[in-house]
Design a protein around this motif. Structure first.
Motif, PDB file in Angstrom:
ATOM      1  N   SER A  57      18.515  26.534  34.837  1.00 33.19           N
ATOM      2  CA  SER A  57      19.894  26.783  34.979  1.00 33.19           C
ATOM      3  C   SER A  57      20.150  28.404  35.098  1.00 33.19           C
ATOM      4  CB  SER A  57      20.884  26.406  33.699  1.00 33.19           C
ATOM      5  OG  SER A  57      20.288  27.046  32.658  1.00 33.19           O
ATOM      6  N   ALA A  58      19.260  29.181  34.234  1.00 30.81           N
ATOM      7  CA  ALA A  58      19.411  30.669  34.511  1.00 30.81           C
ATOM      8  C   ALA A  58      19.147  30.958  35.810  1.00 30.81           C
ATOM      9  CB  ALA A  58      18.628  31.387  33.525  1.00 30.81           C
ATOM     10  N   PRO A  59      17.656  30.753  36.473  1.00 27.58           N
ATOM     11  CA  PRO A  59      17.709  31.138  37.890  1.00 27.58           C
ATOM     12  C   PRO A  59      18.548  30.561  38.893  1.00 27.58           C
ATOM     13  CG  PRO A  59      15.534  30.392  36.839  1.00 27.58           C
ATOM     14  CD  PRO A  59      16.821  29.853  35.801  1.00 27.58           C
ATOM     15  N   TYR A  60      19.080  29.335  38.613  1.00 23.78           N
ATOM     16  CA  TYR A  60      20.085  28.837  39.484  1.00 23.78           C
ATOM     17  C   TYR A  60      21.455  29.603  39.544  1.00 23.78           C
ATOM     18  CZ  TYR A  60      23.489  25.447  41.663  1.00 23.78           C
ATOM     19  OH  TYR A  60      24.267  24.836  42.424  1.00 23.78           O
ATOM     20  N   TYR A 117      23.041  31.269  42.497  1.00 18.64           N
ATOM     21  CA  TYR A 117      24.446  31.133  42.677  1.00 18.64           C
ATOM     22  C   TYR A 117      25.216  32.084  42.832  1.00 18.64           C
ATOM     23  CZ  TYR A 117      28.637  28.271  43.302  1.00 18.64           C
ATOM     24  OH  TYR A 117      29.954  27.698  43.809  1.00 18.64           O
ATOM     25  N   ALA A 118      25.208  33.280  41.794  1.00 22.32           N
ATOM     26  CA  ALA A 118      26.069  34.521  42.007  1.00 22.32           C
ATOM     27  C   ALA A 118      25.800  35.075  43.095  1.00 22.32           C
ATOM     28  CB  ALA A 118      25.699  35.402  40.479  1.00 22.32           C
ATOM     29  N   GLN A 119      24.411  35.239  43.751  1.00 22.58           N
ATOM     30  CA  GLN A 119      24.063  36.146  44.922  1.00 22.58           C
ATOM     31  C   GLN A 119      24.983  35.148  45.957  1.00 22.58           C
ATOM     32  OE1 GLN A 119      20.006  35.865  44.681  1.00 22.58           O
ATOM     33  NE2 GLN A 119      19.787  37.586  43.195  1.00 22.58           N
ATOM     34  N   TYR A 120      24.548  33.968  46.093  1.00 22.09           N
ATOM     35  CA  TYR A 120      25.251  33.109  47.217  1.00 22.09           C
ATOM     36  C   TYR A 120      26.934  33.414  47.016  1.00 22.09           C
ATOM     37  CZ  TYR A 120      27.538  29.247  49.542  1.00 22.09           C
ATOM     38  OH  TYR A 120      28.157  28.362  50.396  1.00 22.09           O
ATOM     39  N   SER A 121      27.488  33.362  46.083  1.00 21.61           N
ATOM     40  CA  SER A 121      28.751  33.686  46.100  1.00 21.61           C
ATOM     41  C   SER A 121      29.297  34.808  46.493  1.00 21.61           C
ATOM     42  CB  SER A 121      29.528  33.446  44.622  1.00 21.61           C
ATOM     43  OG  SER A 121      29.445  31.935  44.317  1.00 21.61           O
ATOM     44  N   LYS A 122      28.442  36.037  46.197  1.00 20.38           N
ATOM     45  CA  LYS A 122      28.651  37.363  46.760  1.00 20.38           C
ATOM     46  C   LYS A 122      28.556  37.372  48.083  1.00 20.38           C
ATOM     47  CE  LYS A 122      27.302  42.041  45.839  1.00 20.38           C
ATOM     48  NZ  LYS A 122      26.349  43.102  45.088  1.00 20.38           N
ATOM     49  N   ALA A 123      27.591  36.832  48.542  1.00 27.00           N
ATOM     50  CA  ALA A 123      27.129  36.755  50.085  1.00 27.00           C
ATOM     51  C   ALA A 123      28.617  36.013  50.913  1.00 27.00           C
ATOM     52  CB  ALA A 123      26.083  36.165  50.492  1.00 27.00           C
ATOM     53  N   PHE A 124      28.859  34.754  50.062  1.00 27.77           N
ATOM     54  CA  PHE A 124      30.017  34.168  50.846  1.00 27.77           C
ATOM     55  C   PHE A 124      31.234  34.804  50.940  1.00 27.77           C
ATOM     56  CE2 PHE A 124      33.503  31.199  50.470  1.00 27.77           C
ATOM     57  CZ  PHE A 124      33.232  30.325  51.612  1.00 27.77           C
ATOM     58  N   ASP A 125      31.553  35.531  49.880  1.00 30.71           N
ATOM     59  CA  ASP A 125      32.718  36.302  49.719  1.00 30.71           C
ATOM     60  C   ASP A 125      32.585  37.526  50.701  1.00 30.71           C
ATOM     61  OD1 ASP A 125      33.654  34.777  47.808  1.00 30.71           O
ATOM     62  OD2 ASP A 125      33.176  35.974  46.212  1.00 30.71           O
ATOM     63  N   ALA A 126      31.433  37.978  50.846  1.00 27.26           N
ATOM     64  CA  ALA A 126      31.424  39.225  51.857  1.00 27.26           C
ATOM     65  C   ALA A 126      31.384  38.749  53.223  1.00 27.26           C
ATOM     66  CB  ALA A 126      30.033  39.762  51.543  1.00 27.26           C
ATOM     67  N   PHE A 127      30.862  37.523  53.670  1.00 30.11           N
ATOM     68  CA  PHE A 127      31.172  36.924  54.758  1.00 30.11           C
ATOM     69  C   PHE A 127      32.414  36.840  55.145  1.00 30.11           C
ATOM     70  CE2 PHE A 127      31.448  32.788  57.509  1.00 30.11           C
ATOM     71  CZ  PHE A 127      31.020  33.556  58.538  1.00 30.11           C
ATOM     72  N   GLU A 128      33.161  35.811  54.291  1.00 30.18           N
ATOM     73  CA  GLU A 128      34.754  35.643  54.556  1.00 30.18           C
ATOM     74  C   GLU A 128      35.459  37.036  54.599  1.00 30.18           C
ATOM     75  OE1 GLU A 128      36.354  32.701  54.668  1.00 30.18           O
ATOM     76  OE2 GLU A 128      34.495  32.181  54.837  1.00 30.18           O
ATOM     77  N   TYR A 188      17.399  22.134  40.235  1.00 30.03           N
ATOM     78  CA  TYR A 188      18.432  22.354  39.151  1.00 30.03           C
ATOM     79  C   TYR A 188      19.141  20.848  39.285  1.00 30.03           C
ATOM     80  CZ  TYR A 188      23.128  23.294  37.583  1.00 30.03           C
ATOM     81  OH  TYR A 188      24.404  23.272  36.915  1.00 30.03           O
ATOM     82  N   ASP A 189      19.435  20.392  40.306  1.00 27.95           N
ATOM     83  CA  ASP A 189      19.751  19.139  40.511  1.00 27.95           C
ATOM     84  C   ASP A 189      18.889  17.864  39.858  1.00 27.95           C
ATOM     85  OD1 ASP A 189      21.824  20.070  41.851  1.00 27.95           O
ATOM     86  OD2 ASP A 189      21.080  19.667  43.992  1.00 27.95           O
ATOM     87  N   THR A 190      17.650  18.276  39.949  1.00 31.32           N
ATOM     88  CA  THR A 190      16.600  17.066  39.517  1.00 31.32           C
ATOM     89  C   THR A 190      17.009  17.281  38.066  1.00 31.32           C
ATOM     90  OG1 THR A 190      15.029  17.495  41.048  1.00 31.32           O
ATOM     91  CG2 THR A 190      14.137  16.594  39.202  1.00 31.32           C
ATOM     92  N   ALA A 205      21.044  33.584  51.843  1.00 26.32           N
ATOM     93  CA  ALA A 205      21.410  33.052  50.282  1.00 26.32           C
ATOM     94  C   ALA A 205      21.502  31.680  50.048  1.00 26.32           C
ATOM     95  CB  ALA A 205      22.568  33.770  49.748  1.00 26.32           C
ATOM     96  N   GLU A 206      22.191  31.131  51.151  1.00 27.69           N
ATOM     97  CA  GLU A 206      22.372  29.675  51.128  1.00 27.69           C
ATOM     98  C   GLU A 206      20.931  28.648  50.974  1.00 27.69           C
ATOM     99  OE1 GLU A 206      24.218  27.906  54.440  1.00 27.69           O
ATOM    100  OE2 GLU A 206      25.299  26.259  53.223  1.00 27.69           O
ATOM    101  N   ALA A 207      19.912  29.197  51.837  1.00 24.44           N
ATOM    102  CA  ALA A 207      18.651  28.599  51.814  1.00 24.44           C
ATOM    103  C   ALA A 207      17.946  28.901  50.421  1.00 24.44           C
ATOM    104  CB  ALA A 207      17.685  29.263  52.964  1.00 24.44           C
ATOM    105  N   LYS A 208      18.116  29.816  49.981  1.00 26.42           N
ATOM    106  CA  LYS A 208      17.410  30.279  48.612  1.00 26.42           C
ATOM    107  C   LYS A 208      18.315  29.240  47.568  1.00 26.42           C
ATOM    108  CE  LYS A 208      16.297  34.109  45.608  1.00 26.42           C
ATOM    109  NZ  LYS A 208      16.381  35.686  45.448  1.00 26.42           N
ATOM    110  N   LEU A 209      19.364  29.171  47.677  1.00 24.33           N
ATOM    111  CA  LEU A 209      20.220  28.253  46.768  1.00 24.33           C
ATOM    112  C   LEU A 209      19.926  26.890  46.663  1.00 24.33           C
ATOM    113  CD1 LEU A 209      22.471  28.162  44.815  1.00 24.33           C
ATOM    114  CD2 LEU A 209      24.142  27.632  46.409  1.00 24.33           C
ATOM    115  N   GLN A 210      19.495  26.372  48.006  1.00 26.63           N
ATOM    116  CA  GLN A 210      18.994  24.935  48.337  1.00 26.63           C
ATOM    117  C   GLN A 210      17.833  24.805  47.739  1.00 26.63           C
ATOM    118  OE1 GLN A 210      19.502  24.376  52.314  1.00 26.63           O
ATOM    119  NE2 GLN A 210      21.787  23.950  52.361  1.00 26.63           N
ATOM    120  N   SER A 211      16.882  25.950  47.593  1.00 30.90           N
ATOM    121  CA  SER A 211      15.410  25.783  47.216  1.00 30.90           C
ATOM    122  C   SER A 211      15.768  25.809  45.834  1.00 30.90           C
ATOM    123  CB  SER A 211      14.752  26.954  47.752  1.00 30.90           C
ATOM    124  OG  SER A 211      13.394  26.808  47.162  1.00 30.90           O
TER     125      SER A 211
END
Length: 587
Positions: free
Chosen positions: A174-177, A181-192, A308-310, A297-303
């Motif tokens: 959970s901690a790595p995820y 996820y925080a990095q992904y959210s930051k990248a998503f907000d920056a793109f938007e 995490y999902d498991t 960031a999305e690719a890293k999140l999926q990896s």
């Protein structure tokens, strides 16, 4: 999982304590002939022979005497006693119409009309309140005491074997995820932000289709609002989406602000013109860079998300498998416990998937057992208090009253019970809300007016019986009557459409056939409805205004359809609508 085990342990201890409280009420009755059942719901709603009282924080467990206690003032209120306390002599005095009961604080001695007796547990002071043991209810009034702790007894989670292992597996990923996820959210907000900067939604009437000049409005998609036009203005769009242009109107597209300029209207006066088009090269480059960062960031999140999902799915599966072994998924109690288990996991972990699973199980309960469903939803403690309270009140009034907590909830519950004509409950709730500082005077006046009206109507038959109790007593028979009436009304509606009210059908019949149809209608419908009307008039307390209105209209329908007059039979149509509408039906 330590928290899960702790939660289960606390609930189990509560259940054990509840059973101790019940079994502790075994003293012999003293000198009275009163008998009844004292039901305690979630430790703050007490029902004595059908009359309910709130006793918030009035019931306490005594570690000294190992028994449940209730404040002397609340005890008096429940059993309709007067109460006095002599602080100097430490004497508690209760009185009713026939007896006087005196206890000395800390003593097992009790005087009933001056005669000394002994009770099993002494009175004592708990949290500064003079309190008496609940067993006193059994001693004085032969009360059978029951603790109805639905949430504890019905929703206690089972302990999952090796839950710590699932918790540890989740914590490991959970901690790595969360970090990724925080990095992904930051990248998503920056793109938007990059994509929406200087972006406007543009629409309006096409003035010049060649260079696409509009008379229209714009709506900014970012903090840039320089070119936002809430009123129509002059707009030039350099890259219009021509598929959105119909009948000289541009229905709308997203375009970037380029510049503002000045032109002249038909009278030669200067006017502002706003130019929109594609993103500039610099802005497009920034958008592309932010998009690339988001993709990475999305690719890293999926990896990372796979592990995490498991962990989440394995934990959920283990919980479901355990409850499946405990019983059938058609058993509301099993589903209720499982929903609570999954909900607790979601609260502990913050997992959206776990919360969705908990809600999914709860939704299955809705069709299976609404009582358990609303118990679970109440334990979820959502923001739908009015909906939860209303549903539970229709199912189990005392249970519904036990979920009220905050002053705002007391106010809401008072309003709901007033609308349901449960004026005694409504008054109690309104007074508690008022004592908490809310403005309730207007509602309290209305409630007291209703109570006065009710008391006047019932004074001859039962001066001290609550009107709501009479309604509840009649309600099962009324519901049975209502179902019978709805059944015959629905059936007649079908026959009305196809035969009795169908002019084309009726007119093609011979006189003998018409007469037979009318005779059949009266035998099959008019006579049974008349009997239902007589039964309806026997109800004294249930509101029968709407069904009576329906029956009156229906009787007129029968009368009109019993003639051979085309005009009278036509009038039956409106009366048929009037018969159906009060019962929630349509023609």
């Amino acid at each position: 999982m330590k928290k899960s085990r702790l939660c289960t342990l606390i609930l189990a201890i509560s259940l054990l304590i509840s059973s101790i409280g019940v079994t502790g009420q075994a003293s012999a009755a003293i000198n009275t002939n009163t008998k009844g059942t004292l039901s305690i719901y979630e430790y703050h709603v007490v029902e004595w022979n059908g009359n309910r009282n709130y006793v918030n924080e009035a019931i306490q467990w005594s570690e000294v005497n190992k028994e449940w206690y209730i404040t002397a003032q609340s005890f008096a209120k429940i059993f309709n006693l007067s109460f006095a306390y002599d602080k100097a002599g430490k004497v508690i005095t209760f009185k009713d119409k026939n007896h006087t009961y005196q206890l000395i604080l800390g003593s097992k001695m009790i005087k009933v009309d001056g005669a000394e007796n002994t009770i099993k547990t002494p009175s004592e002071t708990l949290e500064g309140q003079v309190s008496v043991p609940l067993s006193l209810a059994t001693s004085l009034f032969q009360a059978s005491v029951y603790f109805n702790n639905y949430f504890t007894e019905e929703l206690t989670m089972y302990e999952l074997p090796n839950e710590a292992a699932y918790s540890n597996a989740y914590n490991k990923v959970s901690a790595p995820y969360d970090q990724v996820y925080a990095q992904y959210s930051k990248a998503f907000d920056a793109f938007e932000q990059a994509k929406n900067q200087n972006l406007y939604f543009v629409q309006g009437s096409v003035v010049s289709p060649n260079k696409v000049q509009l008379w229209g409005t714009t709506e900014s998609q970012s903090s840039h609002i320089f070119a936002e036009l809430s009123s129509e203005g002059n707009i030039v769009v350099q890259n219009p989406d021509r598929s959105k242009m119909t009948n000289n109107y541009y229905s709308g597209g997203y375009h970037y602000y380029i510049k503002a300029g000045t032109g002249h209207d038909m009278y030669g006066r200067p006017v502002s013109i706003y130019y929109f088009g594609p993103a500039s090269a610099a802005q497009q480059k920034n958008i592309n860079n932010k998009k690339a960062a988001l993709t990475q960031a999305e690719a890293k999140l999926q990896s990372v998300g796979k592990s995490y999902d498991t962990a989440v799915n394995n934990w959920i599966k283990a919980v479901k498998d355990m409850y499946k072994k405990k019983g059938s998924f058609n058993d509301p109690k099993i589903l209720g416990k499982m929903a609570m288990h999954l909900k607790y996991m979601s609260v502990f972990t913050g997992s959206i998937k776990m919360e969705q699973e908990a809600e999914s199980v709860a939704n299955i309960l809705y069709n299976l057992d609404k009582r358990t469903y609303w118990l679970v939803k109440t334990s979820f403690n959502g923001d739908d208090f009015r909906e939860r309270f209303t549903a539970l009140y229709d199912i189990d009034k005392a249970l519904a009253l036990s979920i009220v907590g905050s002053p705002e909830q007391y106010k809401a519950a008072a309003e709901i019970t007033y609308d349901k004509r449960s004026y005694v409950d409504s008054l109690t709730l309104a007074n508690i809300a008022k004592s908490s500082g809310l403005k309730m005077d207007n509602l309290i006046v209305k409630i007291n007016k209703k109570l006065d009206e009710t008391a006047a109507q019932l004074a001859e038959k039962q001066a001290e019986t609550e009107f709501q109790a009479n309604i509840q007593e009649e309600m099962p028979k009324y519901k049975e009557w209502e179902q019978e009436y709805l059944t015959i009304l629905k059936k007649f509606k079908q026959d009305y459409v196809s035969k009795h009210g169908n002019a084309q059908y009726f007119d093609q019949l011979s006189w003998e056939e018409q007469n037979a149809l009318i005779t059949d209608m009266n035998a099959q419908y008019a006579v049974p409805v008349e009997k239902l009307r007589e039964r309806l008039e026997s109800f004294q307390y249930v509101n029968t205004e709407e069904p009576l209105q329906s029956i009156v209209s229906l009787r007129h329908v029968f009368g009109d359809l019993s003639t051979y007059s085309t005009e009278a039979r036509t009038l039956a149509h409106v009366k048929m609508i009037n018969a159906l509408t009060p019962m929630g039906l349509k023609l």
